[in-house]
Design an enzyme around this catalytic site. Structure first.
Site, PDB file in Angstrom:
ATOM      1  N   ARG A 173      71.764  47.198  50.400  1.00  0.00           N
ATOM      2  CA  ARG A 173      73.137  47.636  50.083  1.00  0.00           C
ATOM      3  C   ARG A 173      73.158  49.095  49.631  1.00  0.00           C
ATOM      4  NH1 ARG A 173      75.062  44.930  53.308  1.00  0.00           N
ATOM      5  NH2 ARG A 173      72.887  44.486  53.753  1.00  0.00           N
ATOM      6  N   ASP A 188      79.976  37.607  66.248  1.00  0.00           N
ATOM      7  CA  ASP A 188      79.453  38.440  65.167  1.00  0.00           C
ATOM      8  C   ASP A 188      78.815  37.539  64.099  1.00  0.00           C
ATOM      9  OD1 ASP A 188      78.925  40.639  63.604  1.00  0.00           O
ATOM     10  OD2 ASP A 188      80.953  40.801  62.792  1.00  0.00           O
ATOM     11  N   GLU A 189      77.841  38.067  63.363  1.00  0.00           N
ATOM     12  CA  GLU A 189      77.163  37.341  62.275  1.00  0.00           C
ATOM     13  C   GLU A 189      76.634  35.982  62.761  1.00  0.00           C
ATOM     14  OE1 GLU A 189      76.484  38.878  59.692  1.00  0.00           O
ATOM     15  OE2 GLU A 189      78.085  40.232  59.071  1.00  0.00           O
TER      16      GLU A 189
END
Length: 689
Positions: A618, A224-225
């Site tokens: 966001r 992940d990431e």
């Protein structure tokens, strides 16, 4: 029977995925890059992929999923077990460093360690660097151990040593210190955090028996990431998947914002080169934001040259246009945000926790904290400390308190050795005992410290210097502008606030943050004196004490109904219905540090642009960006230019355009009025030549 039940359960789960997500879950063999745009459901893809593999009777211990934080690993574990039950707990769902611990516990002998090896904490690592420096005869006050350790960590992440030619002034020292540092760790049967990745890599690449055991340990590996990986982590993954070749990485090059922490954005961009035959699957459907917000995000990030092409879209409708507000100055910007928070909360019937206020630097939080505190709005600082609670700020405020009130013993006890000048706790206690026994104020005892038994001569000299400095600045604060005197105090080498910021910091980046923070104090005093021209230092401190007083249980808690304030780096992975993105100005976003010394490189600006992209994405429903025409910086008024990133958004997408006409302030504050006067004076000066 359990396997059949799991297969039946997976059917609806797979059907609930959109086509690219489904492709990412079902493509299990070979290298796969899932380009997961912001809000595109990447965690869902990873967990569904694990569940799908288990439904195909892959043994859970043959599945490895790696993330960067314990929180992310825990969330994966919870979701997987929620889908497949107890069998999911057998998968290795881990952080990179936890995987390194697992490896070294099993391979400790091959690593030259005993079974009970220790993982040194950060303080112990710095101590090891300090010991090595002293062994080599380096002066600790010249080569700060934290700074040296930070460079050691940098090279360990690169799995290299400093070269003969380096631009960094510490590297010649690090080249000598690093071997001794490592020898000390070995003598203690210990490793540091970097060794948890570096040692396994070296062993996997150089020890055939170890490589044989681990290259076939995991049949399926997921990361992940991936955009946050560094060079050592990539080499670890290459070695672990050498046997099966089944590596699936999930990430977004547009959200690579941690180069300062060692992350290499090029890892995700060059995945196809590093793992030939890789399949690339972009996830572009966003489940978080409206299309109005996504259009702005797409317009900004499209200006980065080196990236995987993708454009986010949503089925959440067009939504409200993105708002942009231009304030006359930073105080007015903060006032407008506080006013708009109150207005939107009541107009929309929202909870405070549905609002997020984002900014590029910690120092920006000072003005917004002041205003929302005055407005009675509950708030928390995410991933940080409230401005006036920060150590470096409390240090400066302690000096201001001692200047304003010589009888403030608590302040005096702090200032005599902060910044450090060799006055130990034992000497401070002796001063206190003498003051109590002779019914004499603490500051008088400092002035005549030679009367106190047991205070060394060098300590007496340091105490008398502090007393002289406090006396000097007490006189100056009575006759000169508060902002100018506070700026002089912060710059005063005899006091040493700058040196204290270096000493207390882990690295140069943290040092810069601390210095930026203390430079906000003169700005706060200028703002105070603008509002109250006859106000004195003690009035400012009294107002500060009242404004920052904590009530029971005030500290932030995710479950509480509070507005979240945070830097853009701290905002990654979070989302809010309403987002304020402050300081859309050159020098803030992009940050002035990357613009210094003749202009920034393309890579620096690209990372700043990715930060802007992270901030924009966001927001779920409402995004407001703001800028200031004038900003107080280090107590001085500085004219500002709008951020280049703002101009990359087509003006038609902004409610009010670049002029920031949306949501004008209802009331003109004294700060706005002051800025208008300055504008008029500046214009008049130009007319007069």
């Amino acid at each position: 029977m359990q396997s059949l039940s799991l297969i039946e359960k997976m059917g609806p789960i797979i059907q609930g995925l959109n086509p690219p997500q489904r492709e990412a879950v079902l493509t299990t063999e070979g290298p796969v890059l899932v380009l997961a745009g912001a809000g595109s459901g990447k965690t869902r893809v990873i967990t569904c992929r694990i569940a799908h593999l288990l439904s195909r009777n892959v043994a859970p211990e043959r599945i490895l999923a790696v993330s960067f934080t314990n929180k992310a690993a825990g969330e994966m574990r919870e979701r997987v077990t929620g889908m497949v039950g107890k069998i999911g707990s057998g998968c290795v769902l881990s952080t990179f460093h936890a995987l390194g611990v697992r490896f070294l516990r099993e391979e400790h002998a091959a690593a030259g360690l005993t079974a009970g090896f220790t993982i040194l904490d950060e303080g112990d690592q710095v101590d090891a660097a300090r010991t090595a420096l002293r062994t080599l005869g380096y002066a600790i006050d010249q080569y700060e151990p934290r700074q040296v350790h930070q460079r050691i960590s940098h090279f360990k992440n690169l799995l290299s040593m400093p070269g003969p030619v380096s631009e960094h002034p510490l590297d010649p020292v690090v080249a000598r210190v690093m071997p001794l540092y490592q020898q000390r760790l070995k003598a203690m049967n210990a490793v540091d955090f970097d060794d948890l990745i570096g040692l396994p890599v070296v062993m996997l690449e150089k020890q055939a028996d170890v490589a044989e055991r681990w290259s076939h340990r995991f049949r399926y590996i997921m990361v992940d990431e991936y955009q946050d990986t560094n060079g050592a982590q990539i080499r670890l993954l290459r070695a672990l998947c050498k046997g099966s070749g089944n590596l699936c990485v999930v990430g977004d090059d547009d959200q690579s914002i941690y180069a300062w922490r060692g992350a290499v954005a090029g890892n995700i961009l060059k995945f196809g080169e590093q793992f030939p035959g890789a399949k690339i699957i972009p996830l572009t459907q966003n489940y978080r934001s409206t299309n109005a917000i996504l259009k702005c995000a797409n317009a900004v990030i499209a200006n980065n040259a080196e990236r995987h092409e993708k454009s986010l879209w949503s089925q959440n409708g067009e939504g409200e246009r993105v708002r942009f507000h231009v304030a006359d100055n930073d105080e007015a910007e903060a006032f407008w945000v506080a006013t708009d928070l109150l207005r939107q909360k009541h107009a929309r019937g929202m909870k405070w926790r549905e609002f997020g206020v984002l900014y590029r630097t910690n120092a920006q939080s000072r003005t917004i904290e002041d205003e929302i505190r005055k407005a009675g709005i509950p708030y928390r600082i995410v991933g940080g400390t409230k401005f006036y609670d920060r150590k470096e700020i409390r240090d400066v405020v302690a000096w201001l308190r001692a200047v304003a009130n010589p009888f403030d013993e608590a302040a005096w006890r702090r200032v005599v050795n902060v910044p450090q000048r060799g006055v130990g706790d034992a000497s401070i206690e002796k001063l206190g005992e003498y003051a109590k026994a002779h019914a004499t104020p603490f500051w008088r005892v400092v002035e005549h410290c030679e009367l106190v038994t047991g205070i060394p001569t060098r300590v007496q000299a340091a105490l008398k210097e502090v007393h002289a400095l406090i006396t000097e600045y007490r006189g100056r604060f009575r006759t000169e502008p508060l902002g100018e005197v506070s700026r002089a105090m912060i710059e005063d080498k005899r006091i040493g606030f700058g040196d204290e910021c270096v000493r207390a910091s882990k690295d140069a980046r943290e040092t810069q943050r601390r210095i930026e923070n203390i430079r906000e104090i003169p700005s706060a005093l200028v703002s105070f004196q603008t509002r109250e021209p006859d106000g004195k230092l003690e009035d400012f401190l009294a107002r500060l004490a009242l404004d920052t007083r904590k009530s029971d249980g005030e500290d932030g808690d995710e479950a509480k109904d509070e507005v979240s304030l945070m830097t853009l780096h701290g905002a990654k992975g979070l989302e809010f219905d309403v987002v304020f993105l402050l300081g859309m100005e050159e020098g803030l976003l992009p940050h002035g540090r990357v613009m210094a010394e003749g202009g920034a490189g393309d890579q620096d600006v690209a990372e700043e642009r990715r930060l802007a992209y992270v901030g924009i994405t966001r927001a779920r429903k409402v995004l407001t960006m703001s800028a200031s025409r004038v900003r107080l910086k280090y107590g001085k008024i500085e004219r500002r230019k709008l951020s280049r990133f703002l101009y990359e958004i087509p003006e038609a997408l902004l409610d009010g355009g670049y002029g920031g006409g949306a949501g004008e302030s209802i009331v003109e504050t004294p700060e706005q009025q002051h800025a208008r006067v300055l504008d008029a004076f500046d214009a008049l000066s130009k007319m007069l030549g």
